[in-house]
Scaffold this motif. Structure first.
Motif, PDB file in Angstrom:
ATOM      1  N   THR A 279       0.837  -1.305  -0.003  1.00 30.88           N
ATOM      2  CA  THR A 279       0.023   0.014  -0.165  1.00 30.88           C
ATOM      3  C   THR A 279       0.925   1.411   0.016  1.00 30.88           C
ATOM      4  N   VAL A 280       1.753   1.414   0.649  1.00 26.10           N
ATOM      5  CA  VAL A 280       3.029   2.498   0.905  1.00 26.10           C
ATOM      6  C   VAL A 280       3.437   2.498  -0.610  1.00 26.10           C
ATOM      7  N   ILE A 281       3.867   1.511  -1.356  1.00 30.64           N
ATOM      8  CA  ILE A 281       4.477   1.693  -2.431  1.00 30.64           C
ATOM      9  C   ILE A 281       3.351   2.346  -3.533  1.00 30.64           C
ATOM     10  N   ALA A 282       1.879   1.798  -3.276  1.00 27.40           N
ATOM     11  CA  ALA A 282       1.061   2.215  -4.402  1.00 27.40           C
ATOM     12  C   ALA A 282       0.822   3.809  -4.081  1.00 27.40           C
ATOM     13  N   ARG A 283       0.882   4.236  -3.004  1.00 32.48           N
ATOM     14  CA  ARG A 283       0.381   5.524  -2.379  1.00 32.48           C
ATOM     15  C   ARG A 283       1.529   6.504  -2.445  1.00 32.48           C
ATOM     16  N   SER A 284       2.735   6.244  -2.310  1.00 31.71           N
ATOM     17  CA  SER A 284       3.934   7.215  -2.033  1.00 31.71           C
ATOM     18  C   SER A 284       4.678   7.413  -3.386  1.00 31.71           C
ATOM     19  N   PRO A 285       5.007   8.680  -3.697  1.00 28.83           N
ATOM     20  CA  PRO A 285       5.389   8.974  -4.975  1.00 28.83           C
ATOM     21  C   PRO A 285       7.119   8.784  -4.595  1.00 28.83           C
ATOM     22  N   ASN A 286       7.486   8.536  -3.518  1.00 28.59           N
ATOM     23  CA  ASN A 286       9.303   8.443  -3.388  1.00 28.59           C
ATOM     24  C   ASN A 286       9.166   7.565  -2.030  1.00 28.59           C
ATOM     25  N   LEU A 287      10.161   6.538  -1.853  1.00 28.64           N
ATOM     26  CA  LEU A 287      10.218   5.630  -0.629  1.00 28.64           C
ATOM     27  C   LEU A 287      11.637   5.973   0.005  1.00 28.64           C
ATOM     28  N   THR A 288      11.999   6.975  -0.227  1.00 28.59           N
ATOM     29  CA  THR A 288      13.434   7.493   0.331  1.00 28.59           C
ATOM     30  C   THR A 288      13.450   7.325   1.578  1.00 28.59           C
ATOM     31  N   MET A 291      13.504   3.879   2.870  1.00 29.34           N
ATOM     32  CA  MET A 291      14.825   3.085   2.479  1.00 29.34           C
ATOM     33  C   MET A 291      16.039   3.566   3.660  1.00 29.34           C
ATOM     34  N   ALA A 292      16.062   4.868   3.764  1.00 29.74           N
ATOM     35  CA  ALA A 292      17.039   5.299   4.884  1.00 29.74           C
ATOM     36  C   ALA A 292      16.740   4.777   6.076  1.00 29.74           C
ATOM     37  N   SER A 293      15.389   4.912   6.295  1.00 30.27           N
ATOM     38  CA  SER A 293      15.341   4.149   7.867  1.00 30.27           C
ATOM     39  C   SER A 293      15.590   2.778   7.934  1.00 30.27           C
ATOM     40  N   PHE A 294      15.460   2.045   7.006  1.00 33.50           N
ATOM     41  CA  PHE A 294      15.726   0.349   6.906  1.00 33.50           C
ATOM     42  C   PHE A 294      17.366   0.478   7.004  1.00 33.50           C
ATOM     43  N   SER A 295      18.030   1.188   6.418  1.00 34.44           N
ATOM     44  CA  SER A 295      19.455   1.065   6.503  1.00 34.44           C
ATOM     45  C   SER A 295      19.974   1.579   8.096  1.00 34.44           C
ATOM     46  N   PHE A 322      12.825  -4.763  11.425  1.00 38.00           N
ATOM     47  CA  PHE A 322      12.393  -3.362  10.666  1.00 38.00           C
ATOM     48  C   PHE A 322      13.159  -3.338   9.494  1.00 38.00           C
ATOM     49  N   SER A 323      14.491  -3.497   9.369  1.00 42.24           N
ATOM     50  CA  SER A 323      15.140  -3.421   8.262  1.00 42.24           C
ATOM     51  C   SER A 323      15.036  -4.531   7.270  1.00 42.24           C
ATOM     52  N   GLY A 324      14.127  -5.576   7.836  1.00 38.60           N
ATOM     53  CA  GLY A 324      13.818  -6.625   6.905  1.00 38.60           C
ATOM     54  C   GLY A 324      12.526  -6.197   6.006  1.00 38.60           C
ATOM     55  N   PHE A 325      12.072  -5.075   6.355  1.00 35.68           N
ATOM     56  CA  PHE A 325      10.847  -4.529   5.235  1.00 35.68           C
ATOM     57  C   PHE A 325      11.147  -4.339   4.388  1.00 35.68           C
ATOM     58  N   ALA A 326      12.501  -4.468   3.915  1.00 36.36           N
ATOM     59  CA  ALA A 326      12.968  -4.366   2.471  1.00 36.36           C
ATOM     60  C   ALA A 326      12.681  -5.631   1.716  1.00 36.36           C
ATOM     61  N   PHE A 327      12.451  -6.533   2.258  1.00 32.37           N
ATOM     62  CA  PHE A 327      12.059  -7.783   1.609  1.00 32.37           C
ATOM     63  C   PHE A 327      10.640  -7.733   1.293  1.00 32.37           C
ATOM     64  N   PHE A 390      23.297  -2.026   0.170  1.00 27.61           N
ATOM     65  CA  PHE A 390      22.077  -2.125   0.755  1.00 27.61           C
ATOM     66  C   PHE A 390      21.389  -0.588   0.545  1.00 27.61           C
ATOM     67  N   THR A 391      22.114   0.391   0.952  1.00 21.51           N
ATOM     68  CA  THR A 391      21.660   1.930   1.060  1.00 21.51           C
ATOM     69  C   THR A 391      21.510   2.167  -0.359  1.00 21.51           C
ATOM     70  N   TRP A 392      22.590   1.912  -1.228  1.00 21.23           N
ATOM     71  CA  TRP A 392      22.546   2.679  -2.504  1.00 21.23           C
ATOM     72  C   TRP A 392      21.544   1.809  -3.366  1.00 21.23           C
ATOM     73  N   ALA A 393      21.183   0.666  -3.200  1.00 25.46           N
ATOM     74  CA  ALA A 393      20.235   0.255  -4.227  1.00 25.46           C
ATOM     75  C   ALA A 393      18.738   0.398  -3.562  1.00 25.46           C
ATOM     76  N   GLY A 394      18.706   0.523  -2.169  1.00 31.90           N
ATOM     77  CA  GLY A 394      17.416   1.144  -1.764  1.00 31.90           C
ATOM     78  C   GLY A 394      16.930   2.430  -2.400  1.00 31.90           C
ATOM     79  N   LEU A 395      18.056   3.516  -2.309  1.00 33.10           N
ATOM     80  CA  LEU A 395      17.494   4.754  -2.689  1.00 33.10           C
ATOM     81  C   LEU A 395      17.530   4.694  -3.996  1.00 33.10           C
ATOM     82  N   ARG A 396      18.086   3.839  -5.060  1.00 34.67           N
ATOM     83  CA  ARG A 396      17.945   3.753  -6.373  1.00 34.67           C
ATOM     84  C   ARG A 396      16.305   3.133  -6.866  1.00 34.67           C
TER      85      ARG A 396
END
Length: 410
Positions: A279-288, A291-295, A322-327, A390-396
């Motif tokens: 839902t966050v992905i569908a509604r958020s224009p940017n996930l930066t 991703m930063a908080s996961f790192s 919480f960092s595993g939310f990246a999965f 992890f951080t580079w890829a998440g931001l990309r």
């Protein structure tokens, strides 16, 4: 320059697919999702008992912890080709059959190489499901663009959590082999509906196949490459945690059940992420920010394990969880960042196998370093260093870019 867009499924095929009710799609998704992780997550809490029962040492233990990533990578890479021959739905049905058979049969042996071989069979079946289920979900748009990805991501984590939480307590009562066998019995529950779906949809195989233009090269998409990197690093952490986190806690003084509970807490917290992130992905224009908080959480969690593992064990588990939310984020992006199910299959067949192959190195390397140093310091420092890619890829991957569009302009 390649400019043609991927081919869309024909309308008649879509109409026939829509005859499947949403309830059936939900049940099928739940049953397959909860069975794609316990075969891997159930090993860590009873790793000492397994190696003792098989009469093996840390070498086999390292192979066993690295086997999920290796099988998910190698067999997952072949899953799209399998789907071209037998169809997506039939491929998933075959996969869950192999998973159930391998999990049940491996509990009947006390020979190390047979146990490893049957584990590989089970994990190979799960690997096929890993790659093909997102494409199957994308091919059923009448079930909603967020609902099934949310259910699928949640089911994966619930299955992994149950494997972590229940195996050690059950093993204490009935033995490790029977405790592992119960996950084969659970996998059997998914067989009837998927066998029925495969029979029902066998005439739809041409529409099910990942038939995107073969001249497309998925790795030409920068988003796809970043997703594979993020998935690789996160999966490496996940399988290190599946295989070694309970042992880290046990070496710090926690009981086997308490150590398994910490791992279960980590994976259970991921359920929140699986419910939220589509839902966050569908509604958020940017996930930066996410991703930063996961790192930050990843770095903090490993720092706690390094400096005071038994002081606040639940906090380190929650931070890593919480960092595993990246999965679930990456899993949800397989459908959210594609327009056509054929491209979804190609993306899934690239991101997951590449990610798992790279991730397979992590548990083995951690085991080797731990055995060589008789300490968890160097392995944990190495895990902390992976926060950089992890951080580079998440931001990309934070930007809402469609892989189809990147491929069409390549």
């Amino acid at each position: 320059m390649h400019t043609s867009a991927p081919k869309a499924p024909t309308e008649p095929s879509r109409d026939r697919k829509k005859t499947m009710g949403r309830g059936v799609a939900i049940v099928a998704t739940v049953l397959i999702a909860i069975n794609l992780r316990p075969g891997a997550s159930s090993v860590g809490p009873v790793l000492e008992e397994i190696t003792a029962g098989l009469g093996t040492g840390s070498g086999v233990a390292g192979i066993l912890t690295g086997l999920p990533g290796l099988c998910f990578g190698l067999v997952g890479a072949a899953a799209v080709g399998i789907a071209r021959r037998i169809g997506i739905t039939t491929g998933i049905a075959v996969g869950i059959t192999l998973a159930a058979a391998g999990l049940l049969l491996r509990s009947q042996t006390d020979t190390a190489w047979v146990f490893l071989a049957l584990s590989a069979v089970a994990l190979s079946g799960m690997a096929v499901g890993n790659v093909l289920v997102p494409a199957w979900i994308k091919a059923h748009p009448s079930s909603g663009n967020v609902l099934l990805p949310t259910i699928y991501g949640t089911g994966l984590i619930v299955g992994g959590t149950l494997g972590s939480a229940l195996t050690a307590p059950v093993a204490a009562e009935v033995g490790w082999s029977k405790a592992l066998a119960m996950w084969g019995l659970v996998a059997l529950t998914a067989l009837p509906i998927w066998a029925w779906l495969a029979f029902r949809e066998r005439s739809l195989t041409p529409a099910e196949e990942p038939a995107a233009d073969p001249t497309l090269r998925i790795f030409h998409s920068r988003t796809a490459v970043a997703m594979a990197t993020l998935f690789a690093v996160q999966s490496m952490h996940a399988y290190v945690q599946f295989g070694w986190l309970p042992q880290i806690y046990r070496d710090a003084g926690l009981s086997p059940s308490a150590a398994g509970a910490m791992q279960a807490m980590l994976t259970a917290f991921g359920v929140v992420g699986a419910l939220m992130m589509p839902t966050v992905i569908a509604r958020s224009p940017n996930l930066t920010p996410w991703m930063a908080s996961f790192s930050v959480a990843l770095l903090a969690g490993y720092s706690g394990l390094l400096l005071a593992p038994a002081t606040l064990p639940w906090l380190w588990a929650l931070l890593l969880g919480f960092s595993g939310f990246a999965f679930p984020t990456t899993i949800a992006m397989l459908t959210a960042r594609t327009r056509d199910h054929a491209v979804t299959a190609r993306l899934s067949g690239f991101v997951q196998p590449v990610g798992y192959l790279l991730a397979a190195v992590g548990p083995v390397l951690v085991g080797i370093l731990h055995a060589a140093t008789d300490s968890w310091t160097i392995p944990i420092l190495l895990l902390m260093a992976t926060v950089v890619p992890f951080t580079w890829a998440g931001l990309r991957v934070s930007r809402p870019v469609y892989v189809d569009d990147e491929l069409a302009t390549d």
